[in-house]
Design a protein around this motif. Structure first.
Motif, PDB file in Angstrom:
ATOM      1  N   GLY A  59      59.434  36.198  19.599  1.00 22.20           N
ATOM      2  CA  GLY A  59      58.180  36.924  19.783  1.00 22.20           C
ATOM      3  C   GLY A  59      58.148  37.649  21.117  1.00 22.20           C
ATOM      4  O   GLY A  59      58.874  37.288  22.054  1.00 22.20           O
ATOM      5  N   ILE A  60      57.315  38.673  21.199  1.00 23.97           N
ATOM      6  CA  ILE A  60      57.076  39.354  22.472  1.00 23.97           C
ATOM      7  C   ILE A  60      55.610  39.758  22.548  1.00 23.97           C
ATOM      8  O   ILE A  60      55.062  40.321  21.609  1.00 23.97           O
ATOM      9  N   TYR A  61      54.997  39.418  23.679  1.00 24.20           N
ATOM     10  CA  TYR A  61      53.654  39.926  23.992  1.00 24.20           C
ATOM     11  C   TYR A  61      53.827  41.077  24.971  1.00 24.20           C
ATOM     12  O   TYR A  61      54.408  40.909  26.056  1.00 24.20           O
ATOM     13  N   THR A  62      53.343  42.248  24.592  1.00 15.93           N
ATOM     14  CA  THR A  62      53.412  43.414  25.467  1.00 15.93           C
ATOM     15  C   THR A  62      52.395  44.451  25.027  1.00 15.93           C
ATOM     16  O   THR A  62      52.040  44.516  23.849  1.00 15.93           O
ATOM     17  N   VAL A  96      57.758  37.987  36.079  1.00 14.09           N
ATOM     18  CA  VAL A  96      57.425  37.388  37.376  1.00 14.09           C
ATOM     19  C   VAL A  96      55.976  37.652  37.788  1.00 14.09           C
ATOM     20  O   VAL A  96      55.340  36.821  38.448  1.00 14.09           O
ATOM     21  N   ASP A  97      55.402  38.790  37.373  1.00 15.46           N
ATOM     22  CA  ASP A  97      54.023  39.142  37.757  1.00 15.46           C
ATOM     23  C   ASP A  97      52.980  38.219  37.116  1.00 15.46           C
ATOM     24  O   ASP A  97      51.876  38.063  37.648  1.00 15.46           O
ATOM     25  N   VAL A  98      53.320  37.630  35.949  1.00 15.14           N
ATOM     26  CA  VAL A  98      52.341  36.774  35.250  1.00 15.14           C
ATOM     27  C   VAL A  98      52.823  35.323  35.126  1.00 15.14           C
ATOM     28  O   VAL A  98      52.112  34.481  34.578  1.00 15.14           O
ATOM     29  N   TYR A  99      54.005  35.051  35.629  1.00 13.99           N
ATOM     30  CA  TYR A  99      54.635  33.743  35.459  1.00 13.99           C
ATOM     31  C   TYR A  99      53.759  32.590  35.979  1.00 13.99           C
ATOM     32  O   TYR A  99      53.477  31.624  35.260  1.00 13.99           O
ATOM     33  N   GLU A 100      53.321  32.683  37.242  1.00 16.51           N
ATOM     34  CA  GLU A 100      52.542  31.589  37.851  1.00 16.51           C
ATOM     35  C   GLU A 100      51.241  31.344  37.091  1.00 16.51           C
ATOM     36  O   GLU A 100      50.858  30.201  36.823  1.00 16.51           O
ATOM     37  N   GLU A 101      50.549  32.437  36.725  1.00 14.78           N
ATOM     38  CA  GLU A 101      49.290  32.305  35.985  1.00 14.78           C
ATOM     39  C   GLU A 101      49.526  31.662  34.626  1.00 14.78           C
ATOM     40  O   GLU A 101      48.781  30.764  34.201  1.00 14.78           O
ATOM     41  N   PHE A 102      50.574  32.102  33.939  1.00 15.47           N
ATOM     42  CA  PHE A 102      50.852  31.537  32.616  1.00 15.47           C
ATOM     43  C   PHE A 102      51.156  30.045  32.710  1.00 15.47           C
ATOM     44  O   PHE A 102      50.608  29.237  31.951  1.00 15.47           O
ATOM     45  N   GLU A 108      45.998  30.009  23.691  1.00 11.85           N
ATOM     46  CA  GLU A 108      45.727  29.214  22.484  1.00 11.85           C
ATOM     47  C   GLU A 108      46.855  29.352  21.464  1.00 11.85           C
ATOM     48  O   GLU A 108      47.286  28.369  20.855  1.00 11.85           O
ATOM     49  N   ARG A 109      47.351  30.589  21.284  1.00 11.32           N
ATOM     50  CA  ARG A 109      48.451  30.805  20.341  1.00 11.32           C
ATOM     51  C   ARG A 109      49.735  30.132  20.825  1.00 11.32           C
ATOM     52  O   ARG A 109      50.501  29.584  20.037  1.00 11.32           O
ATOM     53  N   CYS A 110      49.968  30.174  22.130  1.00 11.74           N
ATOM     54  CA  CYS A 110      51.168  29.534  22.677  1.00 11.74           C
ATOM     55  C   CYS A 110      51.102  28.023  22.514  1.00 11.74           C
ATOM     56  O   CYS A 110      52.130  27.374  22.221  1.00 11.74           O
ATOM     57  N   ASP A 146      52.105  43.177  31.582  1.00 12.65           N
ATOM     58  CA  ASP A 146      50.783  43.765  31.370  1.00 12.65           C
ATOM     59  C   ASP A 146      49.900  42.930  30.447  1.00 12.65           C
ATOM     60  O   ASP A 146      48.858  43.388  29.987  1.00 12.65           O
ATOM     61  N   VAL A 147      50.286  41.688  30.169  1.00 13.59           N
ATOM     62  CA  VAL A 147      49.596  40.874  29.164  1.00 13.59           C
ATOM     63  C   VAL A 147      48.441  40.090  29.785  1.00 13.59           C
ATOM     64  O   VAL A 147      48.554  39.548  30.887  1.00 13.59           O
ATOM     65  N   ASP A 148      47.302  40.047  29.060  1.00 16.06           N
ATOM     66  CA  ASP A 148      46.160  39.224  29.457  1.00 16.06           C
ATOM     67  C   ASP A 148      46.466  37.775  29.061  1.00 16.06           C
ATOM     68  O   ASP A 148      46.422  37.419  27.875  1.00 16.06           O
ATOM     69  N   ILE A 149      46.785  36.950  30.034  1.00 14.43           N
ATOM     70  CA  ILE A 149      47.251  35.579  29.770  1.00 14.43           C
ATOM     71  C   ILE A 149      46.193  34.748  29.047  1.00 14.43           C
ATOM     72  O   ILE A 149      46.513  33.952  28.154  1.00 14.43           O
ATOM     73  N   ASP A 150      44.932  34.930  29.395  1.00 12.23           N
ATOM     74  CA  ASP A 150      43.861  34.145  28.761  1.00 12.23           C
ATOM     75  C   ASP A 150      43.844  34.330  27.240  1.00 12.23           C
ATOM     76  O   ASP A 150      43.461  33.424  26.506  1.00 12.23           O
TER      77      ASP A 150
END
Length: 483
Positions: free
Chosen positions: A416-419, A301-307, A277-279, A269-273
């Motif tokens: 860390g975890i982004y959620t 898997v839902d955000v993998y390609e975008e990230f 910068e932090r990553c 559910d994370v907004d990749i944009d």
């Protein structure tokens, strides 16, 4: 005398023992990791000079133990003021000796100033507690309380990656607690430690309290660890050296901060944009030469390609070059040997299912920021500490699976975890086997007053000024019989 000899002579560095500059029999050249040019001639202490420094610290321990807290706080506060005045000079020293880009060197100096301010404050807060003796039948008529007393001589062995701030994390709380120090800085970054020793002298620290001994770890470090007059050894560095110290330290206290292969979980559910910068900072600041550098990413898997696409694109835009250029983000690793090691690790991935999405090679001697996808856990870039601008990104089907992958490691410093899912955040905080869980940020997050340290092969004990002071003091119980 030639011009080159004059320059070498003018940059000759001495040992700092008992408040005096001491000249050894031998010197060794210090070279810039970026340009290869000689920066200075560094004093090479032998065992006898190291013992001389320990003797100075041992003889000064009574002066420090009896120094009132307000005076210790005043000295530490003055160091913060003096370092603020010399911040640009300090940042340039860090950048020259370690090839840390100047933007990150300036940030390190700012943190170092804060660390000494925290140390000044904590010097005034060292306290014990009263014990309710009448809670036991045999305790009626008695009162008691605890005190925290200085432990004595502290041997501090510091790394190259934060040569000023990680010195502060040992020297600051040691002085706050009323101890004396023998400091052995990393061989590549002694100038920062000598610079700080000069500032402490200017701030009025008594002679013998802070002694800086440069030279080979096998000589200087061994002498510090083996001397019975040293009450505690605090070390930041590799697990192999840390384990060796622990084995030789006997009954000395040890605080060991031994690194990691820190991981980040990215939920679906994370907004990749918002996190790119932090990553980038977490993975590539200081060339990834950070104990809590972001080395492993487990993306849903839902955000993998975008990230992967956005992270790779951002990494390729980072400026490579001279660490003293204010726009440089990535410069040389600490040595050519380190660059060769990491290139070998990257080469190992080519015989597997992994894909190199970015970097993986040198450009003008600088390792480009490297992103590797779908790397098997057994590959060195995943299961060992890279200490380089290298990140592995793998896809997972759930947070639970990601946590299992994160925990499948010999290290456990921070994760860390982004959620946006509270249950997943709480689950991660409970199940991740690490010293620190960072929710909605990268594992590379650190401020200097927080407890910092790990589990498993990441070490023992905690840094962070208040917590380091506890490590650097002994508890004494006082009981009064009133009858």
């Amino acid at each position: 005398m030639s011009k080159l000899a004059n320059e070498a002579q003018s940059t000759k560095q001495f040992l700092m023992i008992n408040g005096e500059k001491v000249e050894p029999a031998k010197y060794a050249p210090l070279y810039s990791p970026y340009s290869g040019d000689e920066i200075a001639q560094i004093a090479m202490a032998d065992k006898e000079l190291t013992i001389q420094a320990i003797t100075a610290a041992y003889n000064a321990r009574g002066v420090m133990a009896k120094m009132p807290a307000y005076q210790r706080a005043e000295i530490l506060g003055k160091v913060a003021v003096l370092l603020t005045d010399k911040a640009d000079e300090a940042a340039e020293i860090i950048s020259r000796e370690s090839a840390k880009p100047i933007m990150f060197a300036k940030a390190e100096v700012a943190r170092t100033i804060e660390t000494y301010k925290f140390s000044a404050e904590e010097a005034k807060r060292i306290h014990g507690e009263t014990i309710p003796f009448d809670a036991a039948v045999g305790g009626v008529g008695r009162i008691g309380y605890t005190l925290r007393e200085a432990i004595g001589v502290i041997g501090a062995i510091t790394p190259f990656n934060f040569p000023m701030n990680l010195v502060a994390h040992k020297v600051g709380p040691a002085i706050a607690a009323g101890n004396t120090i023998v400091l052995k800085p990393a061989s590549q970054t002694p100038l920062s430690a000598l610079f700080i020793a000069g500032i402490f002298e200017e701030a009025g620290l008594p002679a013998g309290v802070l002694n800086v001994v440069t030279g080979p770890g096998g000589t200087v470090g061994e002498a510090i660890v083996e001397d019975d007059r040293v009450s505690m050894v605090t070390f930041t560095g590799s697990p192999s050296v840390g384990i060796g110290i622990r084995n030789k330290a006997g009954l000395k206290k040890t605080t060991l901060e031994l690194g990691s292969n820190s991981a980040l979980i990215i939920d679906k559910d994370v907004d990749i944009d918002q996190i790119i910068e932090r990553c980038i900072m977490g993975a590539f600041s200081n060339q990834g030469q950070v104990c809590i550098s972001l080395q492993r990413v487990y993306a849903h898997v839902d955000v993998y390609e975008e990230f992967v696409a956005k992270f790779t694109n951002a990494a390729k835009k980072l400026k490579i070059g001279d660490p003293l250029d204010p726009d440089t983000y990535i410069s040389a690793l600490i040595s050519k040997g380190e660059a060769e090691r990491v290139l070998d690790w990257i080469e190992e991935t080519k015989g597997s299912s992994a894909t190199i999405e970015a970097g993986g090679k040198l450009q003008a001697g600088i390792l480009l920021p490297t992103i590797i996808t779908e790397a098997d856990h057994s590959l060195k870039v995943s299961c060992q500490e890279a200490f380089a601008p290298v990140v592995v990104v793998n896809k997972v089907a759930s947070v639970k699976e990601a946590i299992e992958q994160v925990n499948d490691s010999r290290f456990g410093l921070q994760a860390g975890i982004y959620t946006n899912n509270v249950k997943n955040a709480l689950y991660a905080s409970q199940e991740l086997h690490v010293g620190g869980v960072i929710i909605n940020d990268v594992p590379t997050y650190r401020v200097d007053q927080m407890p910092y340290g790990g589990v498993k092969d990441s070490g023992t004990g905690r840094e962070g000024i208040k917590y380091a002071v506890e490590e650097m003091t002994e508890m004494k119980l006082v009981v009064w019989n009133q009858s």
